[in-house]
Design a protein around this motif. Structure first.
Motif, mmCIF file in Angstrom:
data_model
loop_
_atom_site.group_PDB
_atom_site.id
_atom_site.type_symbol
_atom_site.label_atom_id
_atom_site.label_comp_id
_atom_site.label_asym_id
_atom_site.label_seq_id
_atom_site.Cartn_x
_atom_site.Cartn_y
_atom_site.Cartn_z
ATOM 1 N N UNK A 1 39.504 -16.899 5.428
ATOM 2 C CA UNK A 1 38.283 -17.666 5.661
ATOM 3 C C UNK A 1 37.281 -16.747 6.339
ATOM 4 N N UNK A 2 36.021 -17.080 6.129
ATOM 5 C CA UNK A 2 34.928 -16.266 6.674
ATOM 6 C C UNK A 2 33.823 -17.170 7.212
ATOM 7 N N UNK A 3 33.092 -16.629 8.164
ATOM 8 C CA UNK A 3 31.808 -17.184 8.573
ATOM 9 C C UNK A 3 30.826 -16.029 8.614
ATOM 10 N N UNK A 4 29.692 -16.219 7.962
ATOM 11 C CA UNK A 4 28.603 -15.241 8.022
ATOM 12 C C UNK A 4 27.565 -15.857 8.935
ATOM 13 N N UNK A 5 27.282 -15.148 10.048
ATOM 14 C CA UNK A 5 26.449 -15.756 11.072
ATOM 15 C C UNK A 5 25.808 -14.707 11.968
ATOM 16 N N UNK A 6 25.008 -15.194 12.872
ATOM 17 C CA UNK A 6 24.504 -14.382 13.970
ATOM 18 C C UNK A 6 24.412 -15.297 15.181
ATOM 19 N N UNK A 7 23.776 -14.819 16.242
ATOM 20 C CA UNK A 7 23.704 -15.638 17.456
ATOM 21 C C UNK A 7 22.839 -16.891 17.268
ATOM 22 N N UNK A 8 22.006 -16.921 16.232
ATOM 23 C CA UNK A 8 21.089 -18.036 16.020
ATOM 24 C C UNK A 8 21.543 -19.045 14.974
ATOM 25 N N UNK A 9 22.369 -18.632 14.024
ATOM 26 C CA UNK A 9 22.663 -19.534 12.901
ATOM 27 C C UNK A 9 23.973 -19.173 12.216
ATOM 28 N N UNK A 10 24.517 -20.187 11.549
ATOM 29 C CA UNK A 10 25.662 -20.024 10.657
ATOM 30 C C UNK A 10 25.117 -20.173 9.243
ATOM 31 N N UNK A 11 25.230 -19.110 8.436
ATOM 32 C CA UNK A 11 24.638 -19.088 7.106
ATOM 33 C C UNK A 11 25.617 -19.502 6.011
#
Length: 169
Positions: free
Chosen positions: A91-101
């Motif tokens: 499983x993956x999450x593509x994100x940064x400190x502001x959002x989950x894309x």
């Protein structure tokens, strides 16, 4: 439980005509994180983990928010949710400190390139993968829903007056 963290750079060419990262490009991002996880991190010193080959059997991707080009990388977290004798699920999450894309999953099948057929997960591979094993939040949620549904009286309807799972068009 650990997650593999991969800082993925965005390229100008990743954008589509609408000014955001193209949906197909996210598959490439997942591939970059998976390759870093399985071929840079897993082998370690002298290990032959995953060197026999693997193939992708399935991808699932939920696009949650548009991602636009910028100069700082996006973070891809990768972890294992399932280890079976002949496949595993990442499983993956593509994100940064502001959002989950993006949330995504990939089913990987170990493959014997010389024999041209699937193979079993080796004990060494399983040991490595277990370090990154977390319960699958999607399956966990589905199990809770199934459990709640089994406690409803037969023929009970949801709050909208439809049988559970029915969709009105």
């Amino acid at each position: 439980m650990a997650r593999h963290i991969y800082p993925c750079p965005l390229r100008w060419s990743d954008m589509d005509a609408f000014g955001h990262v193209n949906n197909v490009t996210f598959l490439r991002y997942l591939e970059e994180a998976r390759v870093d996880f399985m071929w840079r991190l897993a082998p370690g010193n002298g290990s032959d983990a995953f060197t026999g080959g693997v193939v992708v059997a399935r991808h699932e991707i939920d696009y949650l928010k548009p991602l636009v080009h910028r100069h700082r990388p996006v973070t891809i977290e990768t972890w294992v949710t399932e280890i079976k004798a002949a496949y595993l699920t990442l499983r993956y999450e593509i994100k940064d400190e502001d959002a989950l894309y993006v949330r995504a999953a990939t089913r990987i099948v170990p493959y014997d390139l010389d024999q041209g057929r699937p193979r079993r997960v080796t004990p060494e591979e399983e040991k490595f993968l277990t370090e990154y094993l977390e319960p699958d939040p999607v399956k966990k949620g589905a199990a809770k829903k199934a459990s709640a549904a089994s406690t409803k009286p037969a023929g009970a309807a949801d709050g909208a007056g439809r049988a559970e799972g029915a969709v009105s068009v």
